[in-house]
Structures are given as C-alpha cells and as structure tokens.
Design a protein around this motif. Structure first.
Motif, PDB file in Angstrom:
ATOM      1  N   LEU A  99       0.857  -1.519   0.136  1.00  0.00           N
ATOM      2  CA  LEU A  99      -0.016  -0.057  -0.025  1.00  0.00           C
ATOM      3  C   LEU A  99       0.958   1.192   0.061  1.00  0.00           C
ATOM      4  O   LEU A  99       0.343   2.427  -0.070  1.00  0.00           O
ATOM      5  N   LYS A 100       2.364   1.006  -0.050  1.00  0.00           N
ATOM      6  CA  LYS A 100       3.211   2.214  -0.034  1.00  0.00           C
ATOM      7  C   LYS A 100       2.764   3.306  -0.993  1.00  0.00           C
ATOM      8  O   LYS A 100       2.751   4.663  -0.628  1.00  0.00           O
ATOM      9  N   ASN A 101       2.387   2.969  -2.367  1.00  0.00           N
ATOM     10  CA  ASN A 101       2.185   3.973  -3.397  1.00  0.00           C
ATOM     11  C   ASN A 101       0.734   4.032  -3.812  1.00  0.00           C
ATOM     12  O   ASN A 101       0.191   4.599  -4.633  1.00  0.00           O
ATOM     13  N   ALA A 102       0.035   3.305  -2.957  1.00  0.00           N
ATOM     14  CA  ALA A 102      -1.715   3.435  -3.266  1.00  0.00           C
ATOM     15  C   ALA A 102      -2.227   4.652  -2.705  1.00  0.00           C
ATOM     16  O   ALA A 102      -1.710   5.258  -1.923  1.00  0.00           O
ATOM     17  N   GLN A 103      -3.453   4.892  -3.322  1.00  0.00           N
ATOM     18  CA  GLN A 103      -4.098   5.950  -3.111  1.00  0.00           C
ATOM     19  C   GLN A 103      -5.448   5.630  -2.249  1.00  0.00           C
ATOM     20  O   GLN A 103      -6.328   5.055  -3.015  1.00  0.00           O
TER      21      GLN A 103
END
Length: 155
Positions: A99-103
């Motif tokens: 989820l690090k780069n999830a929005q």
C-alpha cells in the motif's frame, strides 16, 4: 422475378443470425451501449471480509469505461473491523498488497448508505484493495480485485 424457396429460407436464416448477434449477451451480462452501469461491488454481499472479489470480478465482467463501481460497507463500530478502498498503482503492488504508493479512494466512513462510488475513466487495469490495518484483508486474499474497462463498442 419472385423468390425461390431456397432464397426465402436463406433470407430467414440471415435475419435470424443477425438478430442472434445483436441480442447476444457476452459473459452473461446485458449490455447497454448508450449509458454507463452502476455495479455494486460484491453484489448483495457488498464490500466485506470473507468474500472472493477476484472471482466476483471475473464472473461479473466485462466492465466498461464510465461504469461506476459502488463500494458499500458498514461504518466502523467498536464491534466491527473497518474497511476502506485503495487504488493500487500496479500489478506487483496488487499481488504483494503493498500500500506504500496506493491512493485511498474511500475512507472507512464512506461506504455507508449509498456507498462510495468510483468511475472507471481509463482503459487501464484498476487494482482495488481494502487497506485498513496495514492491508490485512488484502494480504489474506479476500478483499482485493482488479478490472480493466473496455470501450462499450467492443463486444
């Protein structure tokens, strides 16, 4: 010059074949070529833990540009596990539930009532997952799925 019996039968066969192609419903879904559809994610089960959304997406596809996905889920209470809706950036993030780069698209309170709505605007894969509690529902494989919308003209 009149029709022969053979010509008449060929005309009937041509009309019947054309009607069959026009009314065909690929993948078991009716197709409306003029408007978009609102699709409740998970159907009557909604967006909840313990349901296989990947199978649901495969069964309910294809999905089309401008269709609206509706995520319905209960708001958090002391007795429930909250849910959210995250859009992951790529397939690798989807597989790993990274989820690090999830929005975040829908927070834990947005699923109540009419639900959180997401419109499929791009012809690219859209990877969705529940991101609460560091994505545990995604990591155990239940609350995640992806769709790649297509043009309505494609049948």
């Amino acid at each position: 010059m009149g029709f022969t019996i053979t010509q008449g039968l060929m005309l009937v066969l041509l009309i019947a074949s054309t009607m069959a192609v026009i009314t065909a419903r690929p993948f078991g879904n009716s197709i409306n070529t003029q408007t978009s559809n609102k699709i409740i994610v998970g159907g009557s089960y909604h967006w909840n833990y313990g349901f296989n959304y990947i199978e649901w997406a495969i069964k309910h596809g294809p999905f089309y540009l401008n269709d609206t996905l509706v995520f319905k889920y209960d708001p958090p209470t002391p007795k429930t596990f909250p849910h959210s809706v995250y859009l992951l950036p790529d397939h690798d993030s989807f597989i790993k539930c990274d989820l690090k780069n999830a929005q975040r698209q829908g927070n834990p309170n947005q699923g109540a009532g009419e639900g959180f709505q997401f419109v499929l605007k791009n012809k690219q894969p859209h990877y969705f997952a529940c991101g609460e509690h560091d994505g545990i529902h995604c990591r155990n494989g239940t609350m995640k799925f992806f769709v790649t919308p297509i043009d309505r003209s494609v049948r």
